[in-house]
Scaffold this motif. Structure first.
Motif, mmCIF file in Angstrom:
data_model
loop_
_atom_site.group_PDB
_atom_site.id
_atom_site.type_symbol
_atom_site.label_atom_id
_atom_site.label_comp_id
_atom_site.label_asym_id
_atom_site.label_seq_id
_atom_site.Cartn_x
_atom_site.Cartn_y
_atom_site.Cartn_z
ATOM 1 N N TYR A 214 54.247 -107.549 109.198
ATOM 2 C CA TYR A 214 53.432 -106.624 108.199
ATOM 3 C C TYR A 214 54.271 -105.454 107.849
ATOM 4 C CZ TYR A 214 50.033 -109.999 109.450
ATOM 5 O OH TYR A 214 49.324 -111.229 109.706
ATOM 6 N N SER B 132 50.612 -100.625 104.723
ATOM 7 C CA SER B 132 49.342 -100.421 104.660
ATOM 8 C C SER B 132 48.688 -101.912 105.389
ATOM 9 C CB SER B 132 48.647 -100.538 103.433
ATOM 10 O OG SER B 132 49.065 -101.591 102.452
ATOM 11 N N LEU B 133 49.473 -102.825 105.177
ATOM 12 C CA LEU B 133 49.246 -104.234 105.637
ATOM 13 C C LEU B 133 49.461 -104.238 107.424
ATOM 14 C CD1 LEU B 133 51.015 -106.970 103.475
ATOM 15 C CD2 LEU B 133 48.505 -106.168 103.497
ATOM 16 N N ASP C 173 49.211 -101.609 109.011
ATOM 17 C CA ASP C 173 48.037 -100.451 109.499
ATOM 18 C C ASP C 173 46.584 -101.328 109.622
ATOM 19 O OD1 ASP C 173 49.883 -98.433 109.530
ATOM 20 O OD2 ASP C 173 48.939 -97.638 107.661
ATOM 21 N N ARG C 174 46.344 -102.345 108.882
ATOM 22 C CA ARG C 174 44.895 -102.854 108.737
ATOM 23 C C ARG C 174 45.212 -104.055 109.841
ATOM 24 N NH1 ARG C 174 39.871 -102.526 107.803
ATOM 25 N NH2 ARG C 174 39.125 -104.492 107.398
ATOM 26 N N ARG D 191 44.716 -112.837 104.759
ATOM 27 C CA ARG D 191 43.718 -111.537 104.028
ATOM 28 C C ARG D 191 42.440 -111.759 104.553
ATOM 29 N NH1 ARG D 191 42.928 -111.143 97.553
ATOM 30 N NH2 ARG D 191 41.907 -109.112 97.623
ATOM 31 N N HIS E 172 42.044 -110.566 108.415
ATOM 32 C CA HIS E 172 42.559 -109.131 108.546
ATOM 33 C C HIS E 172 41.866 -108.130 107.618
ATOM 34 C CE1 HIS E 172 45.156 -109.675 111.835
ATOM 35 N NE2 HIS E 172 46.086 -110.588 111.049
ATOM 36 N N PHE F 282 42.537 -107.596 104.328
ATOM 37 C CA PHE F 282 43.480 -107.102 103.395
ATOM 38 C C PHE F 282 42.867 -106.824 102.039
ATOM 39 C CE2 PHE F 282 46.872 -109.319 106.250
ATOM 40 C CZ PHE F 282 47.135 -108.246 107.077
ATOM 41 N N ALA F 283 43.245 -105.591 101.483
ATOM 42 C CA ALA F 283 42.653 -105.525 100.325
ATOM 43 C C ALA F 283 43.690 -105.709 99.176
ATOM 44 C CB ALA F 283 42.191 -103.865 100.188
#
Length: 79
Positions: free
Chosen positions: A7, A10-11, A13-14, A37, A40, A42-43
């Motif tokens: 990752y 931002s991935l 971090d999430r 997704r 976790h 993920f947006a």
């Protein structure tokens, strides 16, 4: 099947980690990302990301094999 998932940005971090070993049954990168997704939260959608398999950019439909390294790469900014 087991995958090594990387990752970035931002991935990372999430997910709370840069690297994760995943045991999953998906047959392609798209299905694996959908599973991660949901896991976790993920947006980012697939259309906002690039995927690489074993160090090479790949199609989301690329079949995955046991032991593959899969990297999900979001857009990054820097300066």
């Amino acid at each position: 099947m087991s995958y090594r998932v990387l990752y970035f940005a931002s991935l990372r971090d999430r997910a709370g980690c840069a690297l994760e070993e995943i045991a999953a049954t998906p047959c392609n990168a798209s299905a694996l990302y959908a599973q991660l997704r949901q896991r976790h939260g993920f947006a980012l959608t697939q259309s906002a990301l690039r995927v690489a398999v074993n160090g090479e950019f790949a199609s989301w439909q690329r079949a995955l094999r046991d032991g593959d390294e899969v990297a999900f790469i979001p857009p990054v900014s820097g300066g």
